[in-house]
Design a protein around this motif. Structure first.
Motif, PDB file in Angstrom:
ATOM      1  N   THR A   1      -8.557   2.190  -4.617  1.00  0.00           N
ATOM      2  CA  THR A   1      -9.219   3.211  -5.426  1.00  0.00           C
ATOM      3  C   THR A   1      -8.185   4.054  -6.155  1.00  0.00           C
ATOM      4  O   THR A   1      -7.175   4.454  -5.565  1.00  0.00           O
ATOM      5  CB  THR A   1     -10.098   4.121  -4.541  1.00  0.00           C
TER       6      THR A   1
ATOM      7  N   SER B   1      -5.365   1.730  -0.998  1.00  0.00           N
ATOM      8  CA  SER B   1      -6.368   1.200  -0.082  1.00  0.00           C
ATOM      9  C   SER B   1      -6.640   2.208   1.025  1.00  0.00           C
ATOM     10  O   SER B   1      -5.912   3.191   1.186  1.00  0.00           O
ATOM     11  CB  SER B   1      -5.881  -0.116   0.528  1.00  0.00           C
ATOM     12  N   GLU B   2      -7.682   1.970   1.822  1.00  0.00           N
ATOM     13  CA  GLU B   2      -8.001   2.874   2.925  1.00  0.00           C
ATOM     14  C   GLU B   2      -6.881   2.913   3.952  1.00  0.00           C
ATOM     15  O   GLU B   2      -6.715   3.906   4.667  1.00  0.00           O
ATOM     16  CB  GLU B   2      -9.319   2.446   3.587  1.00  0.00           C
ATOM     17  N   SER B   3      -6.094   1.825   4.027  1.00  0.00           N
ATOM     18  CA  SER B   3      -4.993   1.782   4.994  1.00  0.00           C
ATOM     19  C   SER B   3      -3.706   2.392   4.441  1.00  0.00           C
ATOM     20  O   SER B   3      -2.688   2.425   5.125  1.00  0.00           O
ATOM     21  CB  SER B   3      -4.732   0.336   5.425  1.00  0.00           C
ATOM     22  N   GLY B   4      -3.745   2.868   3.179  1.00  0.00           N
ATOM     23  CA  GLY B   4      -2.600   3.560   2.615  1.00  0.00           C
ATOM     24  C   GLY B   4      -1.668   2.699   1.784  1.00  0.00           C
ATOM     25  O   GLY B   4      -0.612   3.168   1.356  1.00  0.00           O
TER      26      GLY B   4
ATOM     27  N   THR C   1     -16.815   4.428  -7.588  1.00  0.00           N
ATOM     28  CA  THR C   1     -18.075   4.354  -6.849  1.00  0.00           C
ATOM     29  C   THR C   1     -19.276   4.653  -7.744  1.00  0.00           C
ATOM     30  O   THR C   1     -20.387   4.202  -7.477  1.00  0.00           O
ATOM     31  CB  THR C   1     -18.067   5.354  -5.685  1.00  0.00           C
TER      32      THR C   1
ATOM     33  N   THR D   1      -3.411   3.026  -7.491  1.00  0.00           N
ATOM     34  CA  THR D   1      -4.562   2.921  -6.604  1.00  0.00           C
ATOM     35  C   THR D   1      -4.079   2.770  -5.169  1.00  0.00           C
ATOM     36  O   THR D   1      -2.971   2.307  -4.917  1.00  0.00           O
ATOM     37  CB  THR D   1      -5.447   1.720  -6.975  1.00  0.00           C
TER      38      THR D   1
ATOM     39  N   ARG E   1     -10.216  -3.082  -0.846  1.00  0.00           N
ATOM     40  CA  ARG E   1     -10.605  -2.180  -1.918  1.00  0.00           C
ATOM     41  C   ARG E   1      -9.503  -1.161  -2.179  1.00  0.00           C
ATOM     42  O   ARG E   1      -9.057  -0.456  -1.273  1.00  0.00           O
ATOM     43  CB  ARG E   1     -11.909  -1.463  -1.555  1.00  0.00           C
TER      44      ARG E   1
ATOM     45  N   GLU F   1     -12.153  12.754  -5.617  1.00  0.00           N
ATOM     46  CA  GLU F   1     -11.904  12.229  -4.275  1.00  0.00           C
ATOM     47  C   GLU F   1     -13.040  11.355  -3.756  1.00  0.00           C
ATOM     48  O   GLU F   1     -12.868  10.617  -2.787  1.00  0.00           O
ATOM     49  CB  GLU F   1     -11.620  13.381  -3.300  1.00  0.00           C
TER      50      GLU F   1
ATOM     51  N   GLY G   1     -11.742   0.903  -8.121  1.00  0.00           N
ATOM     52  CA  GLY G   1     -12.529   1.326  -6.976  1.00  0.00           C
ATOM     53  C   GLY G   1     -13.557   2.398  -7.271  1.00  0.00           C
ATOM     54  O   GLY G   1     -13.971   3.129  -6.365  1.00  0.00           O
TER      55      GLY G   1
END
Length: 345
Positions: A4, A99-102, A193, A97, A2, A157, A191
């Protein structure tokens, strides 16, 4: 995985500008407009880097000369040659965008000149050039077969995406997509929500079908910064009052109302033909440690700067005279695009 869309206050590498030139609609205004661009370059390079799109080699050299005279640090400027129809980097520039891992994924949506009102084929090819010449090889670059301008959307955020029905649901953008299908695509690509659809509010002289960045902006901590019109004799009064009422009804994921920060309404600004120009204080630009706010030589300028400061207390607030810019029916945010930390190679 994902990815964002990053809120605009996320750490940045650079700001992108597409420089005006004699073959654009700016041709008659270059003498007043270029100094505004130079001033922007001075402020931006104080805190981060700058990517400038130049129409051709001659314009690149002209820009270098201007910046040298203004003592801008050229080592912080990356000038890319790419033909352009116009200069609205917010709308033809890339959307970033993470990802959660950067990891960064750079999305290149289709720009169709705000619903095929203006030629945009050259502008629509600029992001490919950026990807080839200045974008980090660690970034994923992706063309997206969907019409979308950066000025049409805001995100916070929490991944809440804010937009206007007038723009995104307009049949001149993606007529084959329903509202539900648009939300599904924006969830997939950016992404998102959840969504806040603004159904009221407009800006006289605006060509964009009510871009959100002229009306309402997200700030950190569930804050909405918006234009407020208290002048009952103004043509915008009724629509903006309805917009304000809708903003008061919006709630966060936990059911709380948003913190609302109203911006003043500048007095009417008109061109030589008496046409009203789209002056708005909402069209500000967030930098790493600064917010650049458009001002118009108006009695409400100082109040606007104070309100923006209340929304971004961790940043220095600087006013930029954008009266020359609104003569082409946009303002400060419209001519810029932020490029996040990790974008540049």
């Amino acid at each position: 995985m994902r990815f964002t869309l990053l809120p605009e206050w996320a750490p940045q590498d650079a700001i992108m500008l597409t420089w005006p030139h004699k073959d654009t609609d700016w041709c008659d205004n270059l003498a007043t407009v270029e100094p505004v661009y130079v001033t922007l370059c001075q402020h931006i390079t104080q805190v981060q880097q700058l990517v400038i799109v130049a129409h051709d080699a001659a314009l690149k050299q002209h820009i270098i000369t201007l910046l040298e005279h203004a003592e801008v640090e050229l080592a912080r400027c990356h000038i890319v040659i790419a033909p352009c129809n116009d200069t609205w980097a917010r709308d033809h520039g890339p959307l970033s965008t993470m990802s959660e891992s950067g990891e960064l994924a750079i999305k290149d949506f289709t720009f169709n000149g705000w619903g095929n009102k203006f030629a945009a084929a050259k502008d629509n090819a600029i992001n490919q050039v950026l990807a080839e010449q200045v974008m980090s090889h660690q970034c994923h670059y992706q063309r997206v077969d969907m019409v979308l301008e950066g000025g049409a959307i805001e995100i916070n955020e929490a991944g809440v995406l804010l937009t206007t029905s007038e723009c995104l649901l307009n049949p001149n953008r993606n007529p084959h997509l329903s509202k539900a299908e648009l939300e599904a695509r924006l969830t997939e690509e950016l992404g998102a929500t959840s969504f806040l659809w603004l159904d009221h509010g407009y800006l006289s002289g605006d060509d964009t079908d009510s871009h959100i960045d002229t009306l309402v902006r997200f700030a950190p901590d569930n804050t909405l910064v918006y234009v407020q019109c208290n002048d009952k004799t103004d043509d915008h009064y009724e629509a903006l009052k309805q917009m304000e009422q809708q903003l008061k009804r919006f709630t966060t994921a936990t059911g709380e109302p948003y913190r609302l920060v109203p911006l003043p309404w500048p007095s009417a600004k008109k061109d030589d033909q008496g046409v009203r120009l789209p002056a708005t204080y909402a069209n500000y630009l967030i930098l790493n440690s600064t917010v650049l706010v458009p001002i118009y030589g108006d009695e409400h300028d100082q109040r606007a700067l104070a309100q923006v400061a209340a929304a971004y207390p961790d940043r220095t607030i600087i006013g930029i005279d954008c009266l020359p810019i609104i003569h082409q029916f946009g303002s400060l945010h419209c001519i810029t695009m932020q490029l996040p930390k990790g974008f540049l190679r």
